[in-house]
Design a protein around this motif. Structure first.
Motif, PDB file in Angstrom:
ATOM      1  N   ARG A  75      69.375  73.718  26.265  1.00  0.00           N
ATOM      2  CA  ARG A  75      70.100  74.613  27.429  1.00  0.00           C
ATOM      3  C   ARG A  75      68.534  75.560  28.135  1.00  0.00           C
ATOM      4  NH1 ARG A  75      74.370  73.412  25.455  1.00  0.00           N
ATOM      5  NH2 ARG A  75      75.164  75.072  24.607  1.00  0.00           N
ATOM      6  N   GLU A  76      68.890  76.214  27.244  1.00  0.00           N
ATOM      7  CA  GLU A  76      67.965  77.611  27.526  1.00  0.00           C
ATOM      8  C   GLU A  76      66.467  76.737  28.099  1.00  0.00           C
ATOM      9  OE1 GLU A  76      67.571  79.911  23.989  1.00  0.00           O
ATOM     10  OE2 GLU A  76      69.350  80.228  24.410  1.00  0.00           O
ATOM     11  N   ILE A  77      66.025  75.929  27.265  1.00  0.00           N
ATOM     12  CA  ILE A  77      64.126  75.067  27.320  1.00  0.00           C
ATOM     13  C   ILE A  77      64.614  74.252  29.609  1.00  0.00           C
ATOM     14  CG2 ILE A  77      62.763  73.767  26.783  1.00  0.00           C
ATOM     15  CD1 ILE A  77      63.019  74.796  23.979  1.00  0.00           C
ATOM     16  N   LYS A  78      64.996  73.826  29.378  1.00  0.00           N
ATOM     17  CA  LYS A  78      65.573  73.353  30.624  1.00  0.00           C
ATOM     18  C   LYS A  78      65.675  74.634  31.798  1.00  0.00           C
ATOM     19  CE  LYS A  78      68.355  69.513  32.982  1.00  0.00           C
ATOM     20  NZ  LYS A  78      69.801  68.808  32.695  1.00  0.00           N
ATOM     21  N   ALA A  79      66.267  75.405  31.633  1.00  0.00           N
ATOM     22  CA  ALA A  79      65.814  76.159  32.529  1.00  0.00           C
ATOM     23  C   ALA A  79      64.539  76.831  33.283  1.00  0.00           C
ATOM     24  CB  ALA A  79      66.587  77.871  32.124  1.00  0.00           C
ATOM     25  N   LYS A  80      63.761  76.358  31.621  1.00  0.00           N
ATOM     26  CA  LYS A  80      62.043  77.330  32.369  1.00  0.00           C
ATOM     27  C   LYS A  80      61.530  75.979  33.158  1.00  0.00           C
ATOM     28  CE  LYS A  80      62.679  79.946  28.640  1.00  0.00           C
ATOM     29  NZ  LYS A  80      61.804  80.919  26.871  1.00  0.00           N
ATOM     30  N   ASN A  81      61.909  75.183  33.381  1.00  0.00           N
ATOM     31  CA  ASN A  81      61.590  74.173  34.041  1.00  0.00           C
ATOM     32  C   ASN A  81      59.555  73.559  33.193  1.00  0.00           C
ATOM     33  OD1 ASN A  81      63.297  73.341  36.272  1.00  0.00           O
ATOM     34  ND2 ASN A  81      62.537  75.460  37.356  1.00  0.00           N
ATOM     35  N   TYR A  82      59.835  73.771  31.835  1.00  0.00           N
ATOM     36  CA  TYR A  82      58.272  73.100  31.817  1.00  0.00           C
ATOM     37  C   TYR A  82      57.893  71.367  32.066  1.00  0.00           C
ATOM     38  CZ  TYR A  82      59.146  76.977  28.820  1.00  0.00           C
ATOM     39  OH  TYR A  82      58.573  78.043  27.545  1.00  0.00           O
ATOM     40  N   GLN A  83      56.661  71.774  32.785  1.00  0.00           N
ATOM     41  CA  GLN A  83      56.131  70.296  33.037  1.00  0.00           C
ATOM     42  C   GLN A  83      56.036  69.428  32.132  1.00  0.00           C
ATOM     43  OE1 GLN A  83      55.094  72.752  35.083  1.00  0.00           O
ATOM     44  NE2 GLN A  83      56.630  72.746  35.970  1.00  0.00           N
ATOM     45  N   ALA A  84      55.158  70.013  30.431  1.00  0.00           N
ATOM     46  CA  ALA A  84      55.124  68.828  29.610  1.00  0.00           C
ATOM     47  C   ALA A  84      54.821  69.910  28.107  1.00  0.00           C
ATOM     48  CB  ALA A  84      54.139  68.431  30.218  1.00  0.00           C
ATOM     49  N   CYS A  85      56.162  68.609  27.686  1.00  0.00           N
ATOM     50  CA  CYS A  85      55.508  69.380  26.143  1.00  0.00           C
ATOM     51  C   CYS A  85      55.013  68.531  24.950  1.00  0.00           C
ATOM     52  CB  CYS A  85      57.930  69.456  26.030  1.00  0.00           C
ATOM     53  SG  CYS A  85      57.884  69.879  24.265  1.00  0.00           S
ATOM     54  N   PHE A  86      54.479  69.129  24.464  1.00  0.00           N
ATOM     55  CA  PHE A  86      54.000  68.714  22.776  1.00  0.00           C
ATOM     56  C   PHE A  86      54.314  68.497  21.690  1.00  0.00           C
ATOM     57  CE2 PHE A  86      50.435  68.944  25.994  1.00  0.00           C
ATOM     58  CZ  PHE A  86      49.333  67.881  25.841  1.00  0.00           C
ATOM     59  N   VAL A  87      55.437  67.208  21.426  1.00  0.00           N
ATOM     60  CA  VAL A  87      55.801  67.146  20.067  1.00  0.00           C
ATOM     61  C   VAL A  87      54.521  67.280  18.754  1.00  0.00           C
ATOM     62  CG1 VAL A  87      58.028  66.177  19.057  1.00  0.00           C
ATOM     63  CG2 VAL A  87      57.695  66.771  21.450  1.00  0.00           C
ATOM     64  N   LEU A  88      54.440  68.239  18.293  1.00  0.00           N
ATOM     65  CA  LEU A  88      53.673  67.611  17.580  1.00  0.00           C
ATOM     66  C   LEU A  88      54.169  67.461  16.071  1.00  0.00           C
ATOM     67  CD1 LEU A  88      51.808  70.847  18.372  1.00  0.00           C
ATOM     68  CD2 LEU A  88      51.361  68.764  18.943  1.00  0.00           C
ATOM     69  N   PRO A  89      55.582  67.593  14.999  1.00  0.00           N
ATOM     70  CA  PRO A  89      55.636  66.922  13.932  1.00  0.00           C
ATOM     71  C   PRO A  89      56.294  65.745  14.454  1.00  0.00           C
ATOM     72  CG  PRO A  89      57.333  69.189  14.684  1.00  0.00           C
ATOM     73  CD  PRO A  89      56.443  69.033  15.919  1.00  0.00           C
ATOM     74  N   ASN A  90      56.156  65.079  13.681  1.00  0.00           N
ATOM     75  CA  ASN A  90      57.060  63.506  13.559  1.00  0.00           C
ATOM     76  C   ASN A  90      58.303  62.765  13.570  1.00  0.00           C
ATOM     77  OD1 ASN A  90      53.898  62.493  14.201  1.00  0.00           O
ATOM     78  ND2 ASN A  90      53.470  62.356  11.682  1.00  0.00           N
TER      79      ASN A  90
END
Length: 344
Positions: A75-90
């Protein structure tokens, strides 16, 4: 792309090897803001990365889903409107937060049944033919790269030492009456297990030989709380307590980074602290046993790797399957000292 989130890996060495990915993203998107979501264990690494705008430190627990915490973070991250996210753990759970936050581009490697959570993905390389970790992480930036993008060139991690951490270390050195002029750091631990740990008696003999060459040398042992017993073994075996200081478990990671940055040289196993030394361009000897220096090398011109390349290695086992651990025991202190002297 003006706002990018990184979901950090959970190991210190892996975190260090992600820094070139951040640098390459800055090449692709010079005006971008890069934030990192990291566990408390690795957050200091990202505070030492010049490319990072903000680090959100979270107390993730190993092997626990922590569903309520992940929903709250989403919820907190959604409010920041990121365009991309790199998910580095598998892992599956590491991909949950950006998916719940509805970040448009969710980038990572395929794995652990998370095909619905990652929408830009690369296949994981086979365990037999694995690339170096820096290349492994940097390859993900290619998924956002178009034909007109600049070439991605940085493949050596670079970290910065914060002034506050450096001051904290200087205060500790002064309190312990340790001169900062001739500090050598030894890192006897490796979280993976005994097959990555050079014997403590070899560290002790090396310490004795170094101090015999120059009685002004001060040796500081660095590592986690679980490494403290290894430090005790070294100080006991070396019998030079006034010149050897067991700081394993007694520094924060920020302070460890600062101390490594101000030391004359680092002698370590294949560990997270080895990668930190390389990223700070500190002269170092990296001792490898069961692991593969082609996969996790210290990427620095001032680093020297000692690896016997025995027929049974790299075995990647936590315990020696043959029971002799010759891949580490046969690396003698005299060889390490001779190699160390070439760095001076």
């Amino acid at each position: 792309m003006h706002s990018i989130l990184i979901i950090a890996p959970n190991w210190i060495g892996d975190a260090v090897t992600t820094q070139p990915l951040l640098a390459n993203l800055k090449v692709l998107y010079p005006g971008s803001k890069i934030d990192v979501l990291a566990s408390s264990w690795v957050a200091p690494i990202y505070r030492a990365c010049a490319e990072v705008h903000q680090v959100t430190e979270v107390k993730f627990e190993h092997r626990k889903l922590q569903w309520d915490l992940r929903k709250q973070l989403a919820r907190e991250i959604k409010a920041k409107n990121y365009q991309a996210c790199f998910v580095l753990p598998n892992s599956f759970k590491s991909a949950l937060i950006p998916w719940l936050a509805n970040i448009p581009f969710r980038i990572g490697y395929r794995g652990e049944l998370r095909f619905a959570l990652i929408n830009l993905a690369l296949d994981n390389p086979s365990k037999i033919n694995r690339p170096p970790m820096v290349e492994h992480y940097s390859a993900l930036s290619e998924l956002l790269k178009d034909s007109e993008s600049l070439p991605l060139t940085q493949l050596a991690p670079k970290l910065n030492v914060s002034s506050s951490a450096k001051q904290s270390v200087q205060n500790k050195l002064q309190s312990a009456n340790i001169s900062s002029d001739l500090i050598y750091v030894m890192c006897p631990g490796a979280e993976y297990g005994p097959t990555k740990r050079w014997p403590t008696e070899h560290f002790a003999i090396l310490a004795q030989k170094l101090i015999a060459e120059n009685p002004n040398i001060q040796i500081v042992l660095l590592g986690s709380k679980s490494d403290h017993v290894l430090g005790q073994e070294i100080t006991s075996q070396a019998q030079l307590n006034s010149n050897i200081h067991n700081w394993c478990g007694n520094t924060s990671l920020d302070e460890a980074i600062a101390l490594i940055g101000m030391s004359k040289a680092v002698i370590s196993n294949d560990s997270g602290l080895m990668h930190i030394a390389a990223a700070l361009n500190t002269p170092q000897i990296a001792i490898f046993g069961s692991s593969d220096p082609a996969h996790t090398p210290p990427l620095s011109d001032r680093a020297r790797v000692i690896w016997l390349n025995m027929p049974c290695s790299p075995c990647h086992k936590r315990e020696c399957p043959l029971g002799h651990l010759r891949c580490l025991k046969d690396i003698l202190p005299e060889q390490v000292l001779a190699t160390l002297n070439t760095l001076k």
